[in-house]
Design a protein around this motif. Structure first.
Motif, PDB file in Angstrom:
ATOM      1  N   GLY A  74       0.814  -1.206   0.000  1.00  0.00           N
ATOM      2  CA  GLY A  74       0.000   0.000   0.000  1.00  0.00           C
ATOM      3  C   GLY A  74       0.850   1.259   0.000  1.00  0.00           C
ATOM      4  N   LEU A  75       2.009   1.178   0.597  1.00  0.00           N
ATOM      5  CA  LEU A  75       2.991   2.265   0.600  1.00  0.00           C
ATOM      6  C   LEU A  75       4.360   1.643   0.375  1.00  0.00           C
ATOM      7  N   THR A  76       5.168   2.292  -0.408  1.00  0.00           N
ATOM      8  CA  THR A  76       6.530   1.820  -0.627  1.00  0.00           C
ATOM      9  C   THR A  76       7.497   2.905  -0.192  1.00  0.00           C
ATOM     10  N   LYS A  77       8.778   2.620  -0.285  1.00  0.00           N
ATOM     11  CA  LYS A  77       9.795   3.603   0.109  1.00  0.00           C
ATOM     12  C   LYS A  77       9.758   4.851  -0.764  1.00  0.00           C
ATOM     13  N   GLU A  86      -4.247  10.545  11.891  1.00  0.00           N
ATOM     14  CA  GLU A  86      -4.187  10.294  13.331  1.00  0.00           C
ATOM     15  C   GLU A  86      -5.583  10.048  13.902  1.00  0.00           C
ATOM     16  N   ARG A  87      -6.546  10.855  13.481  1.00  0.00           N
ATOM     17  CA  ARG A  87      -7.923  10.696  13.971  1.00  0.00           C
ATOM     18  C   ARG A  87      -8.523   9.371  13.503  1.00  0.00           C
ATOM     19  N   GLN A  88      -8.401   9.065  12.220  1.00  0.00           N
ATOM     20  CA  GLN A  88      -9.010   7.856  11.669  1.00  0.00           C
ATOM     21  C   GLN A  88      -8.443   6.587  12.291  1.00  0.00           C
ATOM     22  N   LEU A  89      -7.138   6.574  12.542  1.00  0.00           N
ATOM     23  CA  LEU A  89      -6.480   5.359  13.018  1.00  0.00           C
ATOM     24  C   LEU A  89      -6.163   5.373  14.503  1.00  0.00           C
ATOM     25  N   GLY A  90      -6.508   6.449  15.178  1.00  0.00           N
ATOM     26  CA  GLY A  90      -6.233   6.530  16.614  1.00  0.00           C
ATOM     27  C   GLY A  90      -4.745   6.594  16.916  1.00  0.00           C
ATOM     28  N   LEU A  91      -3.987   7.258  16.055  1.00  0.00           N
ATOM     29  CA  LEU A  91      -2.539   7.352  16.233  1.00  0.00           C
ATOM     30  C   LEU A  91      -2.174   8.559  17.086  1.00  0.00           C
ATOM     31  N   PRO A  92      -1.031   8.475  17.754  1.00  0.00           N
ATOM     32  CA  PRO A  92      -0.588   9.640  18.525  1.00  0.00           C
ATOM     33  C   PRO A  92      -0.164  10.779  17.602  1.00  0.00           C
ATOM     34  N   SER A  93      -0.195  11.966  18.117  1.00  0.00           N
ATOM     35  CA  SER A  93       0.188  13.148  17.353  1.00  0.00           C
ATOM     36  C   SER A  93       1.616  13.004  16.826  1.00  0.00           C
ATOM     37  N   GLY A  94       1.790  13.294  15.545  1.00  0.00           N
ATOM     38  CA  GLY A  94       3.111  13.209  14.927  1.00  0.00           C
ATOM     39  C   GLY A  94       3.440  11.861  14.322  1.00  0.00           C
ATOM     40  N   ALA A  95       2.557  10.861  14.489  1.00  0.00           N
ATOM     41  CA  ALA A  95       2.816   9.529  13.929  1.00  0.00           C
ATOM     42  C   ALA A  95       2.733   9.575  12.406  1.00  0.00           C
ATOM     43  N   ALA A  96       3.444   8.669  11.759  1.00  0.00           N
ATOM     44  CA  ALA A  96       3.421   8.586  10.302  1.00  0.00           C
ATOM     45  C   ALA A  96       3.562   7.124   9.878  1.00  0.00           C
ATOM     46  N   ILE A  97       2.883   6.762   8.814  1.00  0.00           N
ATOM     47  CA  ILE A  97       2.979   5.423   8.250  1.00  0.00           C
ATOM     48  C   ILE A  97       3.927   5.513   7.059  1.00  0.00           C
ATOM     49  N   HIS A  98       5.040   4.784   7.137  1.00  0.00           N
ATOM     50  CA  HIS A  98       6.060   4.867   6.100  1.00  0.00           C
ATOM     51  C   HIS A  98       5.982   3.723   5.090  1.00  0.00           C
ATOM     52  N   LYS A  99       5.578   2.561   5.532  1.00  0.00           N
ATOM     53  CA  LYS A  99       5.430   1.406   4.649  1.00  0.00           C
ATOM     54  C   LYS A  99       4.153   0.685   5.038  1.00  0.00           C
ATOM     55  N   GLN A 100       3.556   0.038   4.063  1.00  0.00           N
ATOM     56  CA  GLN A 100       2.327  -0.710   4.322  1.00  0.00           C
ATOM     57  C   GLN A 100       2.275  -1.873   3.341  1.00  0.00           C
ATOM     58  N   ARG A 101       2.087  -3.075   3.871  1.00  0.00           N
ATOM     59  CA  ARG A 101       2.038  -4.264   3.032  1.00  0.00           C
ATOM     60  C   ARG A 101       0.821  -5.097   3.420  1.00  0.00           C
ATOM     61  N   PHE A 102       0.126  -5.586   2.433  1.00  0.00           N
ATOM     62  CA  PHE A 102      -1.044  -6.424   2.663  1.00  0.00           C
ATOM     63  C   PHE A 102      -0.697  -7.866   2.351  1.00  0.00           C
TER      64      PHE A 102
END
Length: 93
Positions: A55-58, A69-85
């Motif tokens: 879903g996300l690559t480098k 952050e709101r949708q996924l309940g993540l802490p402030s400043g969090a980021a998703i860098h890679k995503q694999r299904f």
């Protein structure tokens, strides 16, 4: 889980029976891991997972910001860098 009496055994059996008889599929589970490639290999080796897609690559910009952050309940400043299904077994369909 410590089983202390017959009522505990019955309760545990009822719970296990519910999950084994009622649970048909899991659509998805998100897992945060420290080593993306090692985690992928673990799921492939241990559970027979197959990579469906990334879903996300480098090369992609990280998913971040207030809405993520709101949708996924993540802490402030969090980021998703890679995503694999991954698909395990037949999946939910």
């Amino acid at each position: 889980m410590a089983v202390t009496n017959a009522a505990s055994v019955a309760s545990m059996a009822t719970t296990l029976n519910f999950f084994t008889c009622s649970l048909r599929a899991i659509q998805h589970i998100g897992v945060t891991v420290p080593d993306f490639d090692a985690a992928t290999q673990f799921f492939k080796d241990g559970l027979g997972a197959k990579v469906a897609y990334d879903g996300l690559t480098k090369d992609d910009e990280p998913r971040q910001g207030a809405e993520v952050e709101r949708q996924l309940g993540l802490p402030s400043g969090a980021a998703i860098h890679k995503q694999r299904f991954l698909v395990i077994g037949a999946g939910p369909g």
